[in-house]
Design a protein around this motif. Structure first.
Motif, short mmCIF file in Angstrom:
data_model
loop_
_atom_site.label_atom_id
_atom_site.label_comp_id
_atom_site.label_asym_id
_atom_site.label_seq_id
_atom_site.Cartn_x
_atom_site.Cartn_y
_atom_site.Cartn_z
N GLY A 264 0.82 -1.20 0.00
CA GLY A 264 0.00 0.00 0.00
C GLY A 264 0.85 1.25 0.00
O GLY A 264 2.08 1.19 0.05
N SER A 265 0.20 2.39 -0.05
CA SER A 265 0.91 3.67 -0.05
C SER A 265 0.19 4.66 0.85
O SER A 265 -1.00 4.50 1.13
N ILE A 266 0.91 5.68 1.28
CA ILE A 266 0.26 6.75 2.02
C ILE A 266 -0.13 7.85 1.05
O ILE A 266 0.40 7.97 -0.05
N LEU A 267 -1.09 8.65 1.50
CA LEU A 267 -1.56 9.79 0.72
C LEU A 267 -1.52 11.01 1.63
O LEU A 267 -1.86 10.92 2.81
N LEU A 268 -1.11 12.14 1.08
CA LEU A 268 -1.00 13.38 1.84
C LEU A 268 -1.78 14.49 1.14
O LEU A 268 -1.90 14.50 -0.09
N ARG A 269 -2.29 15.42 1.93
CA ARG A 269 -2.93 16.60 1.36
C ARG A 269 -2.72 17.78 2.31
O ARG A 269 -2.38 17.62 3.48
N SER A 270 -2.94 18.97 1.80
CA SER A 270 -2.89 20.19 2.62
C SER A 270 -4.16 20.29 3.45
O SER A 270 -5.26 19.98 2.98
N ASN A 271 -4.01 20.74 4.68
CA ASN A 271 -5.15 20.93 5.58
C ASN A 271 -5.42 22.41 5.81
O ASN A 271 -6.16 22.78 6.72
N THR A 272 -4.83 23.27 4.98
CA THR A 272 -4.95 24.72 5.19
C THR A 272 -6.02 25.35 4.31
O THR A 272 -6.34 26.53 4.49
N GLY A 273 -6.54 24.57 3.36
CA GLY A 273 -7.49 25.14 2.40
C GLY A 273 -6.80 25.71 1.17
O GLY A 273 -7.46 26.23 0.27
N ALA A 274 -5.47 25.63 1.15
CA ALA A 274 -4.70 26.13 0.01
C ALA A 274 -3.51 25.21 -0.22
O ALA A 274 -3.14 24.41 0.64
N SER A 275 -2.91 25.32 -1.40
CA SER A 275 -1.75 24.51 -1.73
C SER A 275 -0.54 24.94 -0.90
O SER A 275 -0.37 26.12 -0.58
N ILE A 276 0.31 23.97 -0.52
CA ILE A 276 1.55 24.25 0.20
C ILE A 276 2.71 23.89 -0.72
O ILE A 276 3.05 22.71 -0.87
N PRO A 277 3.30 24.89 -1.39
CA PRO A 277 4.35 24.59 -2.38
C PRO A 277 5.68 24.21 -1.74
O PRO A 277 5.92 24.45 -0.56
N ASN A 278 6.54 23.59 -2.56
CA ASN A 278 7.93 23.29 -2.19
C ASN A 278 8.03 22.50 -0.90
O ASN A 278 8.85 22.79 -0.03
#
Length: 271
Positions: free
Chosen positions: A176-190
């Protein structure tokens, strides 16, 4: 006794009327309300630091000082002492969970988990995480855990969020793999996402990516192959926050059967 209480009330009221300040056990109040617990302050001038240790004051700005008559301007409450500590409410996790609509940031000491806990969720959906200290560095750590079944195959892990990121596992048996996302409501670059797998076969593998964490989930490196193997992830966001993710598949103690088990997903934020 009744006459003495009335006399004290008249004296306090008279002093407040004349000076705009109320002093209790002091004739020399330094603020709108000033209590001199040991009654050791001078009749004129500013109390010394030692004399202030038993004082309580409310400033004109509404700040509360305990052990100081000049609470820091950046605080609403300052407790100044070198011989005592701050004692938060202590309760079991059951008692904690009975708190109605706990505010985000509410803090208690859990006598069940033996740690300070703060609500990193919302009043309607509380998420209590332990606040701990990391080794000799003294770095503060907030941590949340999630057990997730990997069967039936493809059943996605429950979402675990902390600070500016959310993480889940895709629920696939073995690779399997993990999945990540931003929790701020906006993209987090770099943002840097580095994963390193420790396998029972002795073949260890790693992967590092520089990505933009968006508000939708992005899949990353594998998430463990079998019981006893684990992956450590280090996430450094483009905004300078640091997180650790520990993920492993727990053996069939929880879910007997070939290929069955549960994923332990541990997310920590190092402040």
């Amino acid at each position: 006794m009744k006459n003495n209480i009335l006399l004290l009330m008249f004296l306090i009221a008279g002093n407040a009327f004349v000076t705009g300040q109320v002093g209790i056990l002091t004739s020399n109040p330094q603020g709108p309300l000033h209590i001199d617990g040991a009654k050791d302050n001078p009749t004129t001038g500013t109390p010394t630091a030692i004399q202030q240790t038993n004082d309580v004051i409310i400033t004109p700005e509404g700040r509360l000082g305990v052990g100081t008559i000049a609470p820091d301007s950046s605080s609403s409450v300052e407790v100044n002492t070198t011989s005592k500590g701050f004692l938060p409410p202590r309760m079991t996790n059951t008692q904690r969970d009975a708190i109605a609509l706990p505010a985000t940031g509410l803090m208690i000491y859990s006598i069940t988990s033996k740690c300070l806990q703060t609500n990193i969720g919302t009043p309607a959906a509380p998420n209590w995480g332990c606040v701990a200290v990391q080794g000799s560095t003294g770095a503060a750590v907030v941590q949340v855990n999630s057990y997730t079944p990997n069967t039936p195959a493809g059943s996605a892990a429950s979402e675990t969020c902390l600070g500016s990121i959310c993480v889940r596992h895709n629920g696939t048996v073995n690779e399997g793999s993990i999945l990540l996302r931003s929790n701020t409501g906006a993209s987090i670059p770099n943002s840097s996402v580095a994963g390193f797998q420790v396998a029972t076969s002795g073949i260890n593998q790693g992967d590092t990516e520089i990505v933009n964490l968006t508000t939708t989930y992005t899949q990353f490196y594998r998430g463990g192959a079998s019981a006893g193997e684990f992956i450590n992830y280090q996430v450094c966001t483009g905004t300078g926050e640091n997180y650790r993710i520990f993920l492993t598949m727990v053996a069939s103690v929880f879910n007997p059967g070939a290929g069955n088990g549960m994923y332990l997903l541990n997310l920590e934020r190092i402040r």
